[in-house]
Every structure is written in structure tokens, then in C-alpha cells.
Scaffold this active site. Structure first.
Site, short mmCIF file in Angstrom:
data_model
loop_
_atom_site.label_atom_id
_atom_site.label_comp_id
_atom_site.label_asym_id
_atom_site.label_seq_id
_atom_site.Cartn_x
_atom_site.Cartn_y
_atom_site.Cartn_z
N HIS A 134 56.99 19.21 93.19
CA HIS A 134 55.86 19.22 92.62
C HIS A 134 55.15 16.87 92.26
CE1 HIS A 134 51.82 20.07 89.39
NE2 HIS A 134 51.75 19.40 89.89
N GLU A 136 47.66 24.59 83.83
CA GLU A 136 47.90 23.39 82.59
C GLU A 136 47.12 23.53 81.62
OE1 GLU A 136 47.16 20.17 85.62
OE2 GLU A 136 47.64 18.65 84.94
N1 ADE Z 1 45.88 16.50 90.96
C1 ADE Z 1 47.23 15.32 90.82
N2 ADE Z 1 47.72 15.67 90.14
C2 ADE Z 1 47.15 16.38 89.76
C3 ADE Z 1 47.54 17.25 88.01
N3 ADE Z 1 48.26 17.14 86.99
N4 ADE Z 1 46.47 18.23 87.78
C4 ADE Z 1 45.78 18.90 88.36
N5 ADE Z 1 45.20 17.85 90.35
C5 ADE Z 1 45.84 16.69 89.75
ZN ZN Z 2 50.17 18.17 89.84
#
Ligand code: ADE
Ligand code: ZN
Length: 346
Positions: A23, A205
Site C-alpha cells: 500500500h 479509512e
Molecule cells: N491517495 C493517496 N493516499 C491516499 C489515502 N491515504 N487515501 C485515499 N487516497 C489516497
Molecule cells: Zn492509500
């Protein structure tokens, strides 16, 4: 076999441990120094407020405040050589952190908005991947769709990338999560799956647990990027555990983007206790204060995790990597051999 490493050697154990980075947004590895150098080389101006924020390391308030800076800085990337140098610099750092398998996201739509073709991006990044392989780091690319844009834009991006189909192994979904549920991209992901591409998605997230469910059911995601908000839904936790769905967790990112207030409050111990297939990753390390080893070191220190837990997460990473059975076996054996040799040196 779990490693037998005393706590005073945990940091050494983590630093040398073979790892998979799954990731990682390659645009998120653009260090301020390189951003300013590329801006000069390409005659591009970084907006003054963004340049100030970069110099001062101004904190982020949430995901969107980060994305605004991240897209503004990405605008200095123009040529195939820029993308090559960006990925080359990252892969050198990753190798120094013990990464032996890297799957890197790239955001072609953020570059298309400036008239840069997907081929320019992909050719530069793939050249860096080939070069890294010669040095023992196996690297691959994942094309990520921007979820704040619409389905039509995603389909267009996919079409532009298809002449380079052999140079990326899968697709992801990133950018502003709230208000952009996975359902928006059901048909694009169905097409990607029909092309034999792997599928992953950012979910849980900032967005609710329902987005994790949607990523699995609607997009057919094989891994969930972040996923930390699954803990709000016990039935979802049970499902993720039973199906061993990998969660690619990024502790430094979560602290910097205020998903949690402090590293000491990070839900990682609860995710591990729930038996989930968690691995650690670095997301956008140039913006979040550290690369992969710093994610392990800071999380393990603040959350009092031991070598067995660090080893378990590294193992989960290799189990979640998009590699064939033989390659997975080879990666796992390297980790096992390392862990055994550290135990012997007690
Ligand atoms: N693009 C780059 N980092 C990201 C993240 N943490 N969440 C969503 N989109 C992203
Ligand atoms: Zn990401």
C-alpha cells in the site's frame, strides 16, 4: 515459527526483516527536495501556499487537506524520465528498508488532467520496476482510479492504459472516500476483473464500514486498503477474519490524517487481537514522516507490540501479495530463514 527475539533487539529485528510493501502511492513518495527540483527542471510553479506547507511540514487536518497538497505537488511530474526517477528513488529506499516485494499504486487521472498520457507514466514507472528487479527487489504496478471522479472518467482511463496491460497487475480505488462509495465503480471493476486484473480498494479509512462491505461485494476487492473502521461492525470483522481478507494498514498515515489522534490510540492491537490478516505499509511516506521501517518501529514502540507480532504482519504481507504460489513460497521462506537466524543470535 515465531521469532525468539528479546525486546532490546526488536528494532534491529524489524529493520532487517524482509517485507512486502503493498500500500504505497508512488506520487506519495515525492520528497519536497525532488518536488522543488522537478518544478525547476520542468518550469512548473508549485503554488506558494503549497510550497510553504511543504517547507514547514504544516500538519494535515484530514484526508482532503492531504489530497489537496498531494495533487498540487504531483503537478511537477511531467515526463517519462520524471516518473522513472520518482520510482527509482523510492525503490532504492524501500530496498534499504528490507522490502523484497513492492506493489505500487499510481494515479494516471491526476496526470491526465495536465495532458500527460497514461503511457508516459506507465513506461517511466515500469522502467524503474525492471531496474529494481535486477537489484533483487521484485516490483509491480497497480493503476488506481480516483473515486472523486465519475465512472466515465475511470472507463476512459482504463482504455488509455490497456495498451500497457502487461505492465500493471491490478487496479485500486483511492482519493476522497466520504461521499464516494464503491458502488460508483461497480462496472469498471467488473471490466477490470474480466481482463484478469487484480482488484483492491481503499475503504474504511475515513469512510464507514459499509464501504468495506461494498468494496468486497460490489467491486470484488481482494484486499482492503486501510479498513481500520471495520472494528465498528462486529459482523464485518467476523467476515474479514473468516475469509482472511488482507487489510493493508498504514499507521503513520492514520495518525497524520487524524484517523486516530496519536499512535498510542491506533486500533492495530485490536485488529490483531481480532485475528485479522493485517500487514503494515507506508501509504504516502514523503508526506507522513516515514517509510516502511518507521511504520513498523513507531507502531510497535507506541503500541508495545513484540517481534512475534511484527513477524506475523510481515508474513501476512507476503500472503497478501499478488504473486504466484512458487514465488510466495520463496518470499515466505526468506522471512522464515531470517527469523530463525535472528533467534539463533540471541
Ligand atoms: N491517495 C493517496 N493516499 C491516499 C489515502 N491515504 N487515501 C485515499 N487516497 C489516497
Ligand atoms: Zn492509500
Amino acid at each position: 515459527m515465531d521469532p525468539n527475539v528479546p525486546s532490546e533487539r526488536l528494532s534491529e529485528f524489524i529493520r532487517g526483516m524482509p517485507k512486502a510493501e503493498l500500500h504505497l502511492h508512488v506520487e506519495g513518495t515525492l520528497e519536497p527536495e525532488m518536488a522543488f527540483a522537478l518544478a525547476r527542471r520542468n518550469g512548473v510553479e508549485i503554488p506558494p501556499d503549497v510550497a510553504d506547507a511543504l517547507r514547514s511540514g504544516r500538519p494535515f487536518t484530514d484526508l482532503q487537506s492531504f489530497l489537496d497538497r498531494y495533487y498540487a505537488c504531483s503537478s511537477v511530474l511531467r515526463t517519462e524520465q520524471d516518473f522513472f526517477e520518482l520510482a527509482q528513488a523510492y525503490l532504492l529506499r524501500a530496498a534499504a528498508d528490507g522490502v523484497i516485494r513492492a506493489e505500487m499504486f499510481f494515479d494516471p487521472q491526476s496526470h491526465a488532467a495536465r495532458g500527460i498520457e497514461a503511457g508516459t507514466v506507465i513506461r517511466g514507472l515500469s522502467r524503474a520496476c525492471r531496474e529494481a528487479k535486477d537489484r533483487g527487489l521484485d516490483a509491480a504496478l497497480l493503476l488506481s482510479f480516483l473515486r472523486h471522479l465519475d465512472e466515465k472518467a475511470a472507463f476512459e482511463t482504463l482504455e488509455q492504459a490497456l495498451p500497457f496491460r502487461d505492465q500493471f497487475i491490478g487496479v485500486g480505488l483511492d482519493s476522497s472516500e466520504r461521499g464516494n462509495p464503491p458502488e460508483k465503480f461497480a462496472r469498471v471493476f467488473a471490466r477490470c476483473r474480466s481482463l484478469g486484473l487484480h482488484t483492491v480498494a481503499h475503504a474504511g479509512e475515513e469512510g464507514p464500514p459499509e464501504y468495506i462491505q461494498g468494496a468486497l461485494d460490489v467491486l470484488g476487492a481482494e484486499r482492503i486498503d486501510h479498513g481500520v473502521r471495520c472494528l465498528e461492525d462486529p459482523a464485518l470483522v467476523a467476515r474479514l477474519r473468516a475469509a482472511r481478507i488482507p487489510l493493508t494498514v498504514c499507521p503513520l498515515s492514520n495518525v497524520r490524517l487524524r484517523v486516530c489522534d496519536r499512535m498510542e490510540d491506533h486500533p492495530l492491537p485490536r485488529l490483531l487481537e481480532a485475528g485479522l490478516a493485517v500487514s503494515l505499509h507506508s501509504d504516502d511516506p514523503a508526506y507522513f514522516g516515514g517509510y516502511l521501517n518507521q511504520n513498523y518501529l513507531q507502531a510497535c514502540s507506541a503500541l508495545r507490540l513484540d517481534a512475534a507480532q511484527a513477524y506475523r504482519m510481515a508474513r501476512n504481507g507476503f500472503e497478501a501479495a499478488f504473486v504466484g504460489a512458487q514465488e510466495r513460497q520463496r518470499l515466505l521462506e526468506r522471512l522464515e530463514a531470517y527469523s530463525g537466524s535472528m533467534g539463533d543470535r540471541r
